[in-house]
Enzyme design. Structure first.
Site, PDB file in Angstrom:
ATOM      1  N   VAL A 128      -0.257   0.688 -13.600  1.00 16.92           N
ATOM      2  CA  VAL A 128       0.427   0.012 -12.549  1.00 16.92           C
ATOM      3  C   VAL A 128       0.995   1.089 -11.498  1.00 16.92           C
ATOM      4  O   VAL A 128       0.767   0.993 -10.211  1.00 16.92           O
ATOM      5  CB  VAL A 128       1.717  -0.733 -12.898  1.00 16.92           C
ATOM      6  N   ARG A 172      14.004   2.639  -2.241  1.00 20.39           N
ATOM      7  CA  ARG A 172      12.771   2.018  -1.843  1.00 20.39           C
ATOM      8  C   ARG A 172      12.875   0.593  -1.611  1.00 20.39           C
ATOM      9  O   ARG A 172      12.512  -0.083  -0.674  1.00 20.39           O
ATOM     10  CB  ARG A 172      11.622   2.249  -2.901  1.00 20.39           C
ATOM     11  N   LYS A 202      18.885  -5.365 -12.251  1.00 17.82           N
ATOM     12  CA  LYS A 202      18.914  -4.563 -10.978  1.00 17.82           C
ATOM     13  C   LYS A 202      17.754  -5.041 -10.227  1.00 17.82           C
ATOM     14  O   LYS A 202      17.717  -5.202  -8.847  1.00 17.82           O
ATOM     15  CB  LYS A 202      18.677  -2.953 -11.181  1.00 17.82           C
ATOM     16  N   ASN A 203      16.440  -5.506 -10.764  1.00 20.14           N
ATOM     17  CA  ASN A 203      15.326  -5.527  -9.899  1.00 20.14           C
ATOM     18  C   ASN A 203      15.097  -7.154  -9.388  1.00 20.14           C
ATOM     19  O   ASN A 203      14.301  -7.595  -8.716  1.00 20.14           O
ATOM     20  CB  ASN A 203      13.975  -5.537 -10.475  1.00 20.14           C
ATOM     21  N   ARG A 212      21.120   5.184 -11.541  1.00 18.65           N
ATOM     22  CA  ARG A 212      20.482   4.251 -10.560  1.00 18.65           C
ATOM     23  C   ARG A 212      20.059   2.908 -11.275  1.00 18.65           C
ATOM     24  O   ARG A 212      20.167   1.826 -10.727  1.00 18.65           O
ATOM     25  CB  ARG A 212      19.124   4.865 -10.149  1.00 18.65           C
ATOM     26  N   ARG A 252       3.410   4.754  -3.875  1.00 17.72           N
ATOM     27  CA  ARG A 252       4.126   3.396  -3.356  1.00 17.72           C
ATOM     28  C   ARG A 252       4.083   2.939  -1.963  1.00 17.72           C
ATOM     29  O   ARG A 252       5.020   3.093  -1.320  1.00 17.72           O
ATOM     30  CB  ARG A 252       5.516   3.516  -4.115  1.00 17.72           C
ATOM     31  N   PRO A 253       2.848   2.732  -1.619  1.00 21.17           N
ATOM     32  CA  PRO A 253       2.771   2.359  -0.129  1.00 21.17           C
ATOM     33  C   PRO A 253       3.196   1.000   0.164  1.00 21.17           C
ATOM     34  O   PRO A 253       3.747   0.290  -0.716  1.00 21.17           O
ATOM     35  CB  PRO A 253       1.187   2.368   0.086  1.00 21.17           C
ATOM     36  N   VAL A 254       3.528   0.436   1.553  1.00 22.76           N
ATOM     37  CA  VAL A 254       3.820  -0.918   1.627  1.00 22.76           C
ATOM     38  C   VAL A 254       2.871  -1.521   2.514  1.00 22.76           C
ATOM     39  O   VAL A 254       2.991  -2.392   3.150  1.00 22.76           O
ATOM     40  CB  VAL A 254       5.155  -0.797   2.588  1.00 22.76           C
ATOM     41  N   ASP A 255       1.386  -1.263   2.548  1.00 19.86           N
ATOM     42  CA  ASP A 255       0.303  -1.670   3.310  1.00 19.86           C
ATOM     43  C   ASP A 255       0.260  -3.339   3.035  1.00 19.86           C
ATOM     44  O   ASP A 255       0.019  -4.161   3.821  1.00 19.86           O
ATOM     45  CB  ASP A 255      -0.991  -1.180   2.956  1.00 19.86           C
ATOM     46  N   ASP A 264       7.886  -0.613 -16.693  1.00 19.85           N
ATOM     47  CA  ASP A 264       9.422  -0.046 -16.772  1.00 19.85           C
ATOM     48  C   ASP A 264       9.705   0.249 -18.001  1.00 19.85           C
ATOM     49  O   ASP A 264      10.674   0.649 -18.353  1.00 19.85           O
ATOM     50  CB  ASP A 264      10.388  -1.031 -15.981  1.00 19.85           C
ATOM     51  N   CYS A 319       8.192   8.760  -4.000  1.00 21.12           N
ATOM     52  CA  CYS A 319       8.838   8.341  -5.306  1.00 21.12           C
ATOM     53  C   CYS A 319       8.381   9.087  -6.280  1.00 21.12           C
ATOM     54  O   CYS A 319       6.899   9.544  -6.294  1.00 21.12           O
ATOM     55  CB  CYS A 319       8.977   6.981  -5.546  1.00 21.12           C
TER      56      CYS A 319
HETATM   57  C1  UD1 Z   1       8.870  -3.037  -8.511  1.00 18.74           C
HETATM   58  C2  UD1 Z   1      10.167  -2.715  -9.439  1.00 18.74           C
HETATM   59  C3  UD1 Z   1       9.917  -1.536 -10.425  1.00 18.74           C
HETATM   60  C4  UD1 Z   1       8.497  -2.038 -11.074  1.00 18.74           C
HETATM   61  C5  UD1 Z   1       7.471  -2.400 -10.328  1.00 18.74           C
HETATM   62  C6  UD1 Z   1       6.013  -2.911 -11.077  1.00 18.74           C
HETATM   63  C7  UD1 Z   1      11.977  -3.206  -7.861  1.00 18.74           C
HETATM   64  C8  UD1 Z   1      13.055  -2.765  -7.065  1.00 18.74           C
HETATM   65  N1  UD1 Z   1      11.110  -2.485  -8.545  1.00 18.74           N
HETATM   66  O1  UD1 Z   1       8.610  -2.309  -7.782  1.00 18.74           O
HETATM   67  O2  UD1 Z   1      10.810  -1.273 -11.301  1.00 18.74           O
HETATM   68  O3  UD1 Z   1       8.045  -0.999 -11.991  1.00 18.74           O
HETATM   69  O4  UD1 Z   1       7.851  -3.705  -9.699  1.00 18.74           O
HETATM   70  O5  UD1 Z   1       6.595  -4.034 -11.811  1.00 18.74           O
HETATM   71  O6  UD1 Z   1      11.853  -4.579  -7.997  1.00 18.74           O
HETATM   72  N2  UD1 Z   1       1.390  -1.194  -3.765  1.00 18.74           N
HETATM   73  C9  UD1 Z   1       0.400  -0.974  -2.840  1.00 18.74           C
HETATM   74  N3  UD1 Z   1       0.684  -1.559  -1.738  1.00 18.74           N
HETATM   75  C10 UD1 Z   1       1.825  -1.969  -1.466  1.00 18.74           C
HETATM   76  C11 UD1 Z   1       2.816  -2.347  -2.680  1.00 18.74           C
HETATM   77  C12 UD1 Z   1       2.669  -1.825  -3.877  1.00 18.74           C
HETATM   78  O7  UD1 Z   1      -0.501  -0.511  -3.143  1.00 18.74           O
HETATM   79  O8  UD1 Z   1       2.062  -2.598  -0.293  1.00 18.74           O
HETATM   80  C13 UD1 Z   1       0.899  -0.486  -5.296  1.00 18.74           C
HETATM   81  C14 UD1 Z   1       1.957   0.316  -5.857  1.00 18.74           C
HETATM   82  O9  UD1 Z   1       1.944   1.809  -5.340  1.00 18.74           O
HETATM   83  C15 UD1 Z   1       2.069   0.482  -7.117  1.00 18.74           C
HETATM   84  C16 UD1 Z   1       1.550  -1.143  -7.366  1.00 18.74           C
HETATM   85  O10 UD1 Z   1       1.260  -1.650  -6.298  1.00 18.74           O
HETATM   86  O11 UD1 Z   1       0.757   1.111  -7.592  1.00 18.74           O
HETATM   87  C17 UD1 Z   1       2.933  -2.006  -7.889  1.00 18.74           C
HETATM   88  O12 UD1 Z   1       3.675  -1.745  -7.171  1.00 18.74           O
HETATM   89  P1  UD1 Z   1       4.961  -3.018  -6.934  1.00 18.74           P
HETATM   90  O13 UD1 Z   1       4.455  -4.145  -7.629  1.00 18.74           O
HETATM   91  O14 UD1 Z   1       4.928  -3.273  -5.411  1.00 18.74           O
HETATM   92  O15 UD1 Z   1       6.111  -2.382  -7.404  1.00 18.74           O
HETATM   93  P2  UD1 Z   1       7.568  -2.364  -6.394  1.00 18.74           P
HETATM   94  O16 UD1 Z   1       7.945  -3.540  -6.064  1.00 18.74           O
HETATM   95  O17 UD1 Z   1       7.558  -1.159  -5.785  1.00 18.74           O
END
Ligand code: UD1
Length: 467
Positions: A357, A118, A48-49, A427, A147-150, A335, A142
């Site tokens: 994480v 997301r 999926k990922n 999902r 889970r920010p996107v900064d 996961d 979530c």
């Molecule tokens: C992806 C996976 C999810 C998995 C995760 C970690 C997909 C669709 N989902 O989620 O199943 O659990 O990787 O292996 O592939 N963060 C920030 N700022 C950002 C982005 C992330 O602070 O801009 C933080 C998040 O809040 C979290 C950490 O970084 O605490 C890890 O997030 P990230 O590796 O980005 O996970 P996802 O891509 O959301």
């Protein structure tokens, strides 16, 4: 593509502003009669990922992308809906999807779809790279954390995009004659999987060279890079902590098969271990499961390679406690934390689980305790004191991997376990109940009257993906 339609979100806490379920409302649940021994072979779906970012990555190509080994999941269907809403042709077959983004003309991803998934935020990189402008709603919060996107946004800014967030929508645009992003040196404060994927995709069509330092090394990042390379992208170092991308002006059509799902494979290994059964699983890439297999062996479970891309799990010694800390790859995957916790509930001794994480990924603790587990959680730590047996009870799945943990615990528990909140399971796990049934589990999907004390929020119906 066969897809589940029993989509419903269940709020664990009643919200007085939402109408309560009427007494005649029905809800899908899984019933498991536990302590059955499993045997035989089970196959693993595509990841999926990997499928989700790769579907977004198909937007980079102005021709046709034929993708194989795509899992039949609600999340995948939602990503198809997002692409279709952008003017892109999407055709689904069993386990494959054809995406033709030649006519990508819409830079605005619709809120109703992005808020449900997301991972659909990933489209921001490809849309910006192709059109020079993108408007994508912030993904919703979530259950497992903020889970920010900064990191995604800061990386795109480094590549020359002007980005501002207005009314919950991320507006990004590239000014200049050709509206192309510019190569940049980017260092991620944290090796975020999503941010690495967004920036990698954006950089494939940028002018010049981009390096992503402290990049995520997950196999799904490597799969995305390999997919982009099959379209002609120039990417070096995927799978290490520094990825270099040399931008090209255009990417071409491709046909690509997605890697097997390491989280589904790990979950099935634990299904064998928790029922003290011998089962075979394939296809798997054992090297993607190194941390999980090491922990299982440490607990006394036998895991051995079998044939080409297969694993066999069998009961070894009595299950022993062990400590687990989740980390970015190649560390133990977050996961797999909840499924592993289900197994540790039955191990001899005390185990400490540390989640590093995500900040809110322990909500399955209370539900596992309802099944007779002895777990104390504080913040991101849980102490699991092994018990001799679990006993079936009604439980509620709170997120995707928590739902898998409850299925696993239900397989081992004596008596009947009834799991609500199946929306989460569907999902990320395609036909898990049928797969376990084929292995000999007594598990049945059925409907029961919805609990009138719990508000049930029906998501908007999904428009159908063009066939
Ligand atoms: C992806 C996976 C999810 C998995 C995760 C970690 C997909 C669709 N989902 O989620 O199943 O659990 O990787 O292996 O592939 N963060 C920030 N700022 C950002 C982005 C992330 O602070 O801009 C933080 C998040 O809040 C979290 C950490 O970084 O605490 C890890 O997030 P990230 O590796 O980005 O996970 P996802 O891509 O959301």
């Amino acid at each position: 593509m066969v897809l589940k339609t029993e989509d419903r979100t269940i709020n664990p806490t009643p919200d007085l502003s939402t109408p309560l379920a009427s007494p005649e409302a029905q809800e899908s649940v899984l019933k498991i009669w536990g302590q059955q021994s499993l045997s035989g072979h089970v196959s693993v779906n595509g990841a999926k990922n990997a499928a989700l970012p790769i579907l977004a990555g198909a937007l980079l190509c102005s021709g046709e992308c034929l993708l194989h080994n795509i899992p039949a999941l609600v999340d995948v269907r939602r990503m198809g809906e997002v692409l279709a809403a952008l003017g892109v042709q999407v055709k689904c077959g069993p386990h494959s999807v054809m995406v033709n983004a030649r006519d990508l003309n819409e830079s605005h991803a619709p809120y109703e779809l992005v808020s449900q998934l997301r991972a659909s935020f990933f489209v921001i990189g490809p849309i910006l790279a192709r059109l020079g402008v993108a408007r994508v709603p912030l993904p919703g919060g979530c259950a497992i954390g903020a889970r920010p996107v900064d990191l995604h946004v800061r990386g795109l800014q480094k590549m020359g995009a002007e980005v501002h967030i207005d009314h919950g929508i991320v507006h990004a645009q590239v000014r200049g004659r050709n509206r192309r992003l510019k190569g940049a040196n980017i260092y991620l404060d944290y090796p975020s999987v999503g941010a690495t994927e967004t920036l990698l995709m954006a950089a494939t069509l940028a002018e010049g060279e981009t390096t992503i330092g402290n990049a995520a090394q997950e196999p799904e990042v490597v799969d995305l890079a390999n997919f982009c390379r099959s379209m002609g992208a120039r990417i070096y170092g995927a799978g290490t902590n520094t990825i270099t991308i040399v931008g090209v002006s255009q990417l071409h059509s491709t046909e690509y098969a997605i890697i097997p799902d390491r989280v589904e494979a790990g979950t099935l290994l634990i299904a064998g271990a928790i029922t003290r059964s011998a089962i075979q699983i394939s296809p798997v890439m054992p090297e993607h499961l190194t941390a999980v297999i090491a922990k299982l062996r440490e607990m006394g479970v036998q895991v051995t390679p079998e044939g080409d891309r297969g694993l066999r799990v069998a009961p070894g010694y009595d299950l022993q406690a062990t400590d687990v800390e989740t980390l970015p790859y190649p560390g133990f995957p977050t996961d797999m934390q909840a499924p592993m916790m289900a197994l540790l509930t039955l191990a001899k001794g005390d185990s400490v689980i540390t989640e590093t994480v995500f900040e809110n990924r322990m909500r399955h603790v209370a539900e596992l305790n309802r099944l007779g587990a002895d777990i104390r959680a504080k913040g991101n730590h849980a102490i699991v004191r092994g018990v001799p047996f679990l006993s079936g009870a009604p439980v509620l799945a709170t997120d995707l991997r928590a739902s898998a943990a409850l299925v696993l615990a239900g397989l081992a528990a004596e008596g009947v376990t009834t799991i609500r909140g199946l929306y989460h399971l569907d999902r990320g796990y395609a036909h898990l109940d049928q797969k376990l049934q084929n292995l000999g589990a007594r598990i049945q999907r059925t409907t029961i009257p919805a609990d009138p004390t719990v508000a049930i929020e029906e998501p908007a119906p999904l428009p159908s993906v063009p066939a």
